[in-house]
Structures are given as C-alpha cells and as structure tokens.
Design a protein around this motif. Structure first.
Motif, mmCIF file in Angstrom:
data_model
loop_
_atom_site.group_PDB
_atom_site.id
_atom_site.type_symbol
_atom_site.label_atom_id
_atom_site.label_comp_id
_atom_site.label_asym_id
_atom_site.label_seq_id
_atom_site.Cartn_x
_atom_site.Cartn_y
_atom_site.Cartn_z
ATOM 1 N N SER A 139 0.818 -1.223 0.000
ATOM 2 C CA SER A 139 0.000 0.000 0.000
ATOM 3 C C SER A 139 0.848 1.268 0.000
ATOM 4 N N ALA A 140 2.150 1.109 -0.207
ATOM 5 C CA ALA A 140 3.046 2.274 -0.066
ATOM 6 C C ALA A 140 2.621 3.443 -0.967
ATOM 7 N N ALA A 141 2.253 3.133 -2.216
ATOM 8 C CA ALA A 141 1.901 4.216 -3.151
ATOM 9 C C ALA A 141 0.680 4.984 -2.631
ATOM 10 N N ASP A 142 -0.326 4.238 -2.149
ATOM 11 C CA ASP A 142 -1.539 4.899 -1.626
ATOM 12 C C ASP A 142 -1.197 5.722 -0.386
ATOM 13 N N TRP A 143 -0.432 5.138 0.506
ATOM 14 C CA TRP A 143 -0.114 5.830 1.768
ATOM 15 C C TRP A 143 0.792 7.040 1.540
ATOM 16 N N ASP A 144 1.476 7.042 0.387
ATOM 17 C CA ASP A 144 2.370 8.170 0.111
ATOM 18 C C ASP A 144 1.655 9.280 -0.660
ATOM 19 N N SER A 145 0.374 9.021 -1.010
ATOM 20 C CA SER A 145 -0.341 10.043 -1.792
ATOM 21 C C SER A 145 -1.415 10.750 -0.968
ATOM 22 N N ILE A 146 -1.462 10.451 0.322
ATOM 23 C CA ILE A 146 -2.388 11.198 1.196
ATOM 24 C C ILE A 146 -1.568 11.871 2.298
ATOM 25 N N THR A 147 -1.924 13.108 2.604
ATOM 26 C CA THR A 147 -1.135 13.788 3.640
ATOM 27 C C THR A 147 -1.476 13.194 5.009
ATOM 28 N N TRP A 148 -0.548 13.350 5.913
ATOM 29 C CA TRP A 148 -0.736 12.875 7.292
ATOM 30 C C TRP A 148 -1.988 13.517 7.875
ATOM 31 N N ASP A 149 -2.152 14.816 7.648
ATOM 32 C CA ASP A 149 -3.305 15.536 8.183
ATOM 33 C C ASP A 149 -4.613 15.003 7.577
ATOM 34 N N ALA A 150 -4.624 14.825 6.243
ATOM 35 C CA ALA A 150 -5.862 14.375 5.573
ATOM 36 C C ALA A 150 -6.241 12.971 6.041
ATOM 37 N N TRP A 151 -5.250 12.100 6.186
ATOM 38 C CA TRP A 151 -5.549 10.727 6.638
ATOM 39 C C TRP A 151 -6.169 10.760 8.034
ATOM 40 N N LEU A 152 -5.572 11.549 8.938
ATOM 41 C CA LEU A 152 -6.111 11.614 10.304
ATOM 42 C C LEU A 152 -7.542 12.147 10.292
ATOM 43 N N ARG A 153 -7.779 13.139 9.443
ATOM 44 C CA ARG A 153 -9.130 13.737 9.407
ATOM 45 C C ARG A 153 -10.148 12.787 8.779
ATOM 46 N N GLN A 154 -9.644 11.840 7.974
ATOM 47 C CA GLN A 154 -10.562 10.789 7.472
ATOM 48 C C GLN A 154 -10.973 9.836 8.597
ATOM 49 N N GLN A 155 -10.136 9.729 9.619
ATOM 50 C CA GLN A 155 -10.384 8.747 10.681
ATOM 51 C C GLN A 155 -11.385 9.253 11.725
ATOM 52 N N THR A 156 -11.420 10.591 11.925
ATOM 53 C CA THR A 156 -12.260 11.139 12.992
ATOM 54 C C THR A 156 -12.595 12.604 12.730
ATOM 55 N N ASP A 157 -13.728 13.038 13.300
ATOM 56 C CA ASP A 157 -14.100 14.467 13.231
ATOM 57 C C ASP A 157 -13.616 15.216 14.453
ATOM 58 N N ASP A 158 -12.979 14.509 15.370
ATOM 59 C CA ASP A 158 -12.582 15.125 16.644
ATOM 60 C C ASP A 158 -11.274 15.896 16.443
ATOM 61 N N ASP A 159 -11.375 17.220 16.377
ATOM 62 C CA ASP A 159 -10.194 18.046 16.058
ATOM 63 C C ASP A 159 -9.091 17.917 17.108
ATOM 64 N N GLU A 160 -9.485 17.821 18.375
ATOM 65 C CA GLU A 160 -8.458 17.720 19.422
ATOM 66 C C GLU A 160 -7.719 16.382 19.312
ATOM 67 N N ALA A 161 -8.451 15.330 18.953
ATOM 68 C CA ALA A 161 -7.795 14.022 18.763
ATOM 69 C C ALA A 161 -6.818 14.102 17.593
ATOM 70 N N VAL A 162 -7.260 14.718 16.486
ATOM 71 C CA VAL A 162 -6.381 14.836 15.308
ATOM 72 C C VAL A 162 -5.118 15.604 15.674
ATOM 73 N N ARG A 163 -5.275 16.745 16.345
ATOM 74 C CA ARG A 163 -4.095 17.559 16.671
ATOM 75 C C ARG A 163 -3.120 16.809 17.562
ATOM 76 N N ASN A 164 -3.659 16.071 18.517
ATOM 77 C CA ASN A 164 -2.761 15.348 19.423
ATOM 78 C C ASN A 164 -2.061 14.177 18.726
ATOM 79 N N LEU A 165 -2.786 13.523 17.835
ATOM 80 C CA LEU A 165 -2.149 12.419 17.092
ATOM 81 C C LEU A 165 -1.154 12.975 16.069
ATOM 82 N N ALA A 166 -1.498 14.101 15.471
ATOM 83 C CA ALA A 166 -0.683 14.654 14.379
ATOM 84 C C ALA A 166 0.668 15.136 14.853
#
Ligand SMILES: Cc1cc2nc3c(=O)[nH]c(=O)nc-3n(C[C@H](O)[C@H](O)[C@H](O)COP(=O)(O)OP(=O)(O)OC[C@H]3O[C@@H](n4cnc5c(N)ncnc54)[C@H](O)[C@@H]3O)c2cc1C
Length: 460
Positions: A139-166
């Motif tokens: 999956s390297a090609a797929d994982w390299d074509s999404i930003t870290w921020d965008a991937w996290l935001r796909q996982q949850t709507d919780d902004d504080e969770a995203v910021r802490n994970l990011a």
C-alpha cells in the motif's frame, strides 16, 4: 594546495562519518575525514553558553537505539535519566492547564477513546512496515499520496484528537506542517522507533542523556582518528570514476578509492560532482528537505517547577512551544527547561525581533509552568536553520509521494560514492542511532568490496 591519498575519503565529521571512519580503520583501510566546520559532531553540539552547558543539537537516547547505546558503552560514556517525577502538564483548546500522569493526555473521554482507537490502527499499520524498506509495502503508493493531516481527518471528526495524534510525527519529529508530508512518511518515522506508541511515549523516546553531553560520542570517535580528521575543509568538488575519487577543498586535494558523503542530503548539491551525479540522484535529492524547529533553552537558578510537583514534561498542540521538558544537567543545582517551536510557528517567530521572540516563547513556557518561567538566567535558541552546513532541524524527509517514488535508491551508491547519514536511515531514522547504523553499514559495504577486489582496491 597540499595533496593526500587514502583508501577512503569521508565527507562530514558527524556521528555517521566518524563511525564509518573508525570501522574502516579497524578493517585496515586508511581514511581521511574532511569536515567543513571548525568542530566535529555536526548536529551534535554541546556548548557552554553564558555559563550553562547546553545541548544545542541532539541529546536524548531511547531504549531501542542499540547502535547508539553500543557506541556510548564502547566509548566509556555514562548516561542518566531525564527527570520525570511528578505531574505532566497539558493545555487544551480552552487554554486551561491540566495536570496528568501516564501517557494519555487529559482530554474528554470521547476524545481519549478516539486517540486510543486511532493509535491502535497506527500501531497495526506500523507493524506491517519494514523501516528499512517502507516503499516495499503493497500500500506504499496509496499511503504516500495522502497527507498525514488528511488521513487523520478521514479517521475522525474530533479536532483535538487529530491535533494530538498529528503532532507526534509532525511538530515533534519531522518538524514540518502535517499537510506537507504523507501518511507513509509518518509511518516510517513511527516504524523507525518501533511503533507509533513508542513515538508518543516521552518516557521512551526521551529516556536517557549522556553525562557531559552527547557530542562526546563524535568527539571521542574523532580523538581515535587523530590527524585523519581535518577541520575547516568544506569539500567543494568531487571528481569520480571507476578508479576512485579526487576531492578538493580550498587548500587540499584528497585522492581515494571510495568517498562517503556523510552529511544531510540537502547539502549534496553544495559539491560540484565531475561528472555530474546520475539523473536518478539529481531528481531524488531534490525531493528531500529539512524540517525546521527551534530548540529553546531556559536556565533558572533552581528547578522551580519541581517544587510545584511538576515533572517539567508539558504538551499542547495549541501552544507556541508544543512540548517542553526538564532538561537539567546531571548534578546541576540550576534548573533547565527545554522547549520546542516547530515548523510554521518557527517561521512566525523569526519574523519578530529577537526580544519579541524571546518574550513570546517564554510567555508560552509560562503557560505550562507559571510566571517564574518568564525570567531565566540564561536563554538560548538553537537556530539550525541558519547553520550553513545543516540548514534545518532535525533532519530531512521526503515531500508528498517522494518516499515511495525514490526511497529504494536513497542508499544506493554511485560508482565509488557512498551515502551515510541519519536522514537516510531506516531504523533510527532522523536520530543519532540511525546515523551510527548508516556509518556501520556503509563501512561494511566498502570493506566487503575491498576484500572482493583484493589488492587492486588499495590506493594507499
Ligand atoms: C536541535 C536538534 C535536536 C536533536 N535531538 C535529537 C535527540 O535528542 N536524539 C537523537 O538521536 N537525535 C537528535 N537529533 C538528530 C541528530 O542530531 C542527527 O540525526 C544526527 O546527529 C545526524 O548525524 P549525521 O552524522 O548523519 O549528520 P551531521 O551531524 O549533520 O554531520 C554531517 C557533517 O558533515 C559536514 N559537512 C556538510 N557538508 C560538507 C562538505 N561539503 N564538506 C565537508 N563537511 C561537510 C557538516 O558540517 C557536519 O559536521 C537532533 C538534531 C537537532 C538539530
């Protein structure tokens, strides 16, 4: 212009170059290490500023960093643990200060559940990755074509969770904005430390320090090499062919069978290669760039935060200084705090005057530790962005898509030219451990090649 001849020429007297040089010497090959600066150590630099010993560059050692731990032991250096008694501090979006113990930030239960859930997903993804070959994952090609921020935001709507994970791989490690690098690059960062959980565990990743400073590692390695380490020798050009290399500095020519480029990839283009490096390297090197972080040191007449039951460990994705720690030296009565201002925040404060910047940064530290933090007796900002022979901190990473596209050739040698530095490591990536691993690897490759070619290899 004087001239010397060696079996192997090493460009850069950082941890990687000096490790390689020592290994090669032990294998019976002659070496010369050319260093641009007037000191050895590169991104390891322990200095006394206004009477305080400060680790201007790298300093922490974590339990998984076997190559660094072995070097520390072999060089007879002592380590000590970072001070961590008492409560840590977290500042949430409302600006309120929360004290906590353990690894999980004191966030609302639903945010905590989201952080835990996504951490499990990340640990599972990281477990699938080989840190030495992340590009090889299906999956390297797929994982390299999404930003870290965008991937996290796909996982949850919780902004504080995203910021802490990011921020674990963003502000705290790759020191680039989280929209500027990919999920794959983030997974490599975590994989190089064993897991995402390890990376976010300050007690793991920032475990030990070396008594007297981590620069002792390169200093002692250089001591063993004596006159074969030459300072103030920036390599300006490198002629290369199957027969070997000829490097030129302002007043020295070095002929050798092999060259090791043991410095950050962003500096490869400072050297004129004759003939030019191949197309692949020209392209690859342009997709690697340094992150940017200011390491801020504030020394106080005593570690006053300990009197409040605070460990000194502090985090907030909402603060200018997103993380800070007790950085008091071994046996020191004075107390030292170290804080970090990363990526776009670092750009922002460098727009200010030095006085305003200091005020803003100390103000941020005071949010964690109270008003006394505003009055250090020594204040110093490590500004690696201004260092000509480094150009950023902590290390280099690929832009979007670059790791998958070029990663496999990161460490591929070009004729007699070999590459070694922490920026191209797998395990230990961006860390001193990775620099040492790369130094050992490239030295063993050269020794093997020399054995295969027998006496034809030696030019000494
Ligand atoms: C502020 C900061 C904090 C850090 N914290 C940690 C930490 O806590 N733990 C950790 O493990 N790591 C940490 N790191 C990262 C770590 O310091 C580096 O990854 C590691 O030291 C890099 O070693 P290296 O030998 O690969 O490269 P460098 O240390 O960059 O060495 C390369 C050398 O090559 C020289 N050079 C460059 N171009 C030329 C040329 N043309 N001719 C001759 N010489 C040249 C440079 O002057 C330099 O001395 C930190 C880094 C920074 C900057």
């Amino acid at each position: 212009m004087s001239e010397i001849t060696r079996d192997v020429l090493i460009i850069g007297a950082g941890a990687a170059g000096l490790t390689a040089a020592n290994d090669l010497r032990k294998a019976g090959l002659s070496v010369a290490v050319l260093e641009a600066r007037d000191r050895v150590g590169g991104r390891l630099w322990t200095d006394v500023i206004d009477g305080a010993m400060l680790e201007i560059g790298g300093q922490w050692v974590s339990p998984d960093q076997d190559a660094l731990k072995d070097a520390i032991e072999e060089l007879g250096l002592e380590t000590y643990s970072r001070y961590r008694e008492g409560d840590s501090v977290y500042i949430g979006p409302d600006g309120q200060v929360h004290r906590f113990t353990g690894e999980m930030f004191p966030v609302a239960p639903e945010t905590e559940a989201e952080i835990a859930r996504i951490t499990d997903i990340l640990d599972a993804l990281v477990a699938e990755i080989d840190p030495d070959r992340p590009w090889a994952h299906p999956s390297a090609a797929d994982w390299d074509s999404i930003t870290w921020d965008a991937w996290l935001r796909q996982q949850t709507d919780d902004d504080e969770a995203v910021r802490n994970l990011a921020f674990a791989t963003g502000s705290a490690m790759l020191t680039k904005p989280t929209h500027a690098f990919s999920l794959l690059q983030s997974l490599l960062m975590a994989s190089s430390a064993g897991s995402y959980s390890n990376l976010v565990d300050a007690d793991f990743i920032l475990d030990k320090r070396v008594v007297g400073g981590l620069q002792q590692v390169p200093l002692r390695l250089a001591e063993r090499l004596g006159d074969d380490v030459l300072l103030n020798q920036p390599v300006r050009s490198l002629e290369w062919s199957d027969a070997g290399v000829v490097a030129t500095t302002d007043d020295l020519t070095v002929r050798a069978r092999h060259a090791i480029l043991a410095h950050a990839p962003v500096l490869y283009s400072r050297i004129s290669f004759v003939p030019p490096l191949p197309r692949r390297q020209h392209q690859l090197h342009q997709h690697l760039s340094m992150g940017f972080v200011i390491k801020v040191h504030a020394v106080y007449d005593r570690p006053f935060w300990r009197e409040q039951g605070l460990s000194g460990t502090a985090f907030s994705p909402y603060e200018l200084s997103h993380e800070a720690y007790d950085n008091t030296n071994h046996g020191d009565e004075r107390g030292t705090l170290v804080g970090f201002v990363s990526d776009a925040n670092a750009d922002g404060v460098f727009e200010l005057s030095a006085e305003e910047r200091k005020e803003r940064i100390l103000e941020s530290l005071s949010h964690y530790y109270g008003p006394e933090a505003k009055n250090p007796v020594v204040y110093y900002e490590s500004d690696w962005g201004s260092e000509e022979w480094t150009r950023g901190a902590y290390a280099a990473s690929f832009d979007m898509g670059g790791l998958h596209r070029y990663g496999a050739d990161l460490r591929t040698s070009v004729g007699p030219i070999h590459f070694a530095c922490s920026d191209i490591a797998g395990a230990g990536y961006q860390h001193v451990d990775g620099a040492i691993r790369m130094g050992h690897l490239v030295a063993s490759n050269i020794v093997e090649a020399s054995r295969e070619n027998g006496s034809a290899e030696s030019v000494g």
